[in-house]
Write an enzyme that holds these catalytic residues in place. Structure first.
Site, mmCIF file in Angstrom:
data_model
loop_
_atom_site.group_PDB
_atom_site.id
_atom_site.type_symbol
_atom_site.label_atom_id
_atom_site.label_comp_id
_atom_site.label_asym_id
_atom_site.label_seq_id
_atom_site.Cartn_x
_atom_site.Cartn_y
_atom_site.Cartn_z
ATOM 1 N N SER A 30 0.825 -1.213 0.000
ATOM 2 C CA SER A 30 0.000 0.000 0.000
ATOM 3 C C SER A 30 0.857 1.259 0.000
ATOM 4 O O SER A 30 1.944 1.287 0.596
ATOM 5 C CB SER A 30 -0.875 -0.034 1.251
ATOM 6 N N TYR A 37 -1.575 0.690 10.236
ATOM 7 C CA TYR A 37 -1.761 -0.079 8.998
ATOM 8 C C TYR A 37 -0.533 0.046 8.090
ATOM 9 O O TYR A 37 0.004 -0.950 7.601
ATOM 10 C CB TYR A 37 -3.015 0.416 8.269
ATOM 11 N N GLU A 88 0.399 3.543 1.806
ATOM 12 C CA GLU A 88 0.511 3.959 3.210
ATOM 13 C C GLU A 88 1.892 3.656 3.795
ATOM 14 O O GLU A 88 2.243 4.192 4.837
ATOM 15 C CB GLU A 88 -0.568 3.291 4.062
HETATM 16 P P1 GDP Z 1 -7.446 5.604 3.120
HETATM 17 O O1 GDP Z 1 -6.562 6.402 2.210
HETATM 18 O O2 GDP Z 1 -7.180 4.151 3.045
HETATM 19 O O3 GDP Z 1 -7.448 6.143 4.495
HETATM 20 O O4 GDP Z 1 -8.935 5.771 2.493
HETATM 21 P P2 GDP Z 1 -10.253 6.485 3.015
HETATM 22 O O5 GDP Z 1 -11.199 6.457 1.853
HETATM 23 O O6 GDP Z 1 -10.744 5.890 4.282
HETATM 24 O O7 GDP Z 1 -9.813 7.989 3.330
HETATM 25 C C1 GDP Z 1 -9.299 8.824 2.343
HETATM 26 C C2 GDP Z 1 -9.125 10.226 2.917
HETATM 27 O O8 GDP Z 1 -10.402 10.807 3.145
HETATM 28 C C3 GDP Z 1 -8.410 10.279 4.256
HETATM 29 O O9 GDP Z 1 -7.469 11.317 4.219
HETATM 30 C C4 GDP Z 1 -9.505 10.622 5.262
HETATM 31 O O10 GDP Z 1 -9.062 11.355 6.389
HETATM 32 C C5 GDP Z 1 -10.396 11.487 4.404
HETATM 33 N N1 GDP Z 1 -11.771 11.597 4.908
HETATM 34 C C6 GDP Z 1 -12.448 12.756 5.128
HETATM 35 N N2 GDP Z 1 -13.677 12.492 5.611
HETATM 36 C C7 GDP Z 1 -13.787 11.134 5.705
HETATM 37 C C8 GDP Z 1 -14.827 10.268 6.147
HETATM 38 O O11 GDP Z 1 -15.896 10.692 6.556
HETATM 39 N N3 GDP Z 1 -14.566 8.912 6.087
HETATM 40 C C9 GDP Z 1 -13.371 8.420 5.604
HETATM 41 N N4 GDP Z 1 -13.188 7.090 5.540
HETATM 42 N N5 GDP Z 1 -12.361 9.229 5.206
HETATM 43 C C10 GDP Z 1 -12.557 10.568 5.250
#
Ligand code: GDP
Length: 327
Positions: free
Chosen positions: A130, A154, A132
């Site tokens: 990833s 993670y 990440e």
């Molecule tokens: P990630 O890259 O695996 O963490 O994928 P996510 O789809 O969970 O999050 C992508 C980005 O969206 C991150 O920077 C989150 O902080 C941001 N984000 C903003 N609002 C939200 C929310 O309500 N839910 C999630 N899951 N992410 C959010």
């Protein structure tokens, strides 16, 4: 007959990969966890097809934290290719359950490498790593040489697993590869990921079932691609003549706000009337400038991301519209 084993077959990527491998004539075996709320909806169309299920698609109960059963599956199935996509993949959640995240993602991968090493004919291994692992990189875009500097449990677990895969390739001689996957989405994305959450909410609001969408940091940026392009990259990685690591990314950054605007535009709503932010949804630390350079995959594998960000978000929104309108 080409035979592949997928760990994580019930997930977004696993289900698309199963379709791709079946279309390429493979016999596909999937490892599923025995949980009380097993969600296999992404595979339903395959296992309800009597020409496929138990003929060319087989499911086995095992888990990365249950080495004996997994070893038995490996010995019985004798796959030529293994695609390791399993594990808790939600970054936000990894702060709540860091130990089990590391147990499955880090130690689970090491256990799998050990099992493969012991097999008489070691299969090829693809490990879904990833972006990440890079955390807050100083170099942008990132490539296969960028230093690992994860900022969440993670990412840390994935960095361990990624390095172990490289170690087993370089010192033990396994055909083991990392695909360093940037965010990839589709109508099958889990609902707790932000793209799916936004597309679903835009449609629910359009249909009058909800009134607002509450988000965390809408300025957060990601390199978002289409999951179907990325599973093609996984397969191509194992068809290459040498075992290598590859970045799979679009090379383009978009913000959560861009997702909001595209989804609401698709359903012809004013996002300003419905979206608000709540600081309780902010993450403890956000990665920064996670954008990948897929040049090596393009050059060596001929891999190309085919779907644009706008097409992807509007397709996901249309898929929600069909799904929610039907209920
Ligand atoms: P990630 O890259 O695996 O963490 O994928 P996510 O789809 O969970 O999050 C992508 C980005 O969206 C991150 O920077 C989150 O902080 C941001 N984000 C903003 N609002 C939200 C929310 O309500 N839910 C999630 N899951 N992410 C959010």
């Amino acid at each position: 007959m080409l035979r592949a084993l997928i760990l994580g077959i019930t997930g977004q990527d696993g289900s698309y990969l199963a379709e791709l491998l079946l279309a390429h004539g493979y016999e596909v075996h999937g490892v599923v966890r025995r949980t009380s709320t097993l969600d296999r909806s992404r595979l339903r169309h395959l296992y309800e097809d009597s020409t496929i299920y138990k003929k060319r698609l087989f499911l086995h109960y095992a888990d990365l934290d249950d080495p004996t059963t997994l070893r038995r599956v490996l010995t019985n199935v004798r796959p030529r290719e293994i695609y390791h996509l399993a594990g808790q993949s939600h970054v936000g959640m990894s702060f709540e359950i860091p130990e089990s995240t590391c147990e499955l993602t880090a130690m689970g991968t090491l256990r799998l490498l050990e099992m493969i090493r012991d097999l008489p004919e070691a299969p090829k291994l693809f490990h879904a790593s990833s972006s990440e692992i890079f955390g807050r990189p100083t170099q942008s875009p990132q490539d296969e040489q960028t230093r690992h500097a994860p900022v969440n449990p993670y990412g840390c677990a994935k960095a361990f697993a990624t390095q172990m895969v490289a170690i087993y390739r370089e010192s033990i001689g396994l055909f083991a590869c990392n695909g360093i996957m940037y965010n990839h989405e589709s109508p099958r994305r889990g609902e707790n990921f932000v793209t799916r959450k936004i597309c679903r909410a835009a449609v629910a609001i359009k249909l009058g079932r909800e009134t607002e969408l509450v988000l965390g940091d809408t300025s957060a940026q990601r390199d978002w691609g289409d999951a179907r392009d990325y599973v093609m990259g996984m397969w191509l990685t194992l068809q290459h003549h040498t075992a290598e690591d590859f970045i799979f990314a679009t090379g383009r950054l978009h913000s959560v706000q861009d997702v909001v605007e595209q989804a609401f535009k698709t359903v012809k709503l004013n996002w300003q009337d419905h979206v608000r932010t709540d600081e309780r949804l902010l993450r403890r630390t956000e990665p920064l400038r996670l954008v990948g350079n897929p040049e090596k995959a393009r050059r060596l594998l001929g891999w190309e991301p085919k779907t644009s960000f706008e097409e992807l978000i509007s397709e996901m929104t249309h898929a929600e519209l069909s799904a929610l309108s039907a209920v």
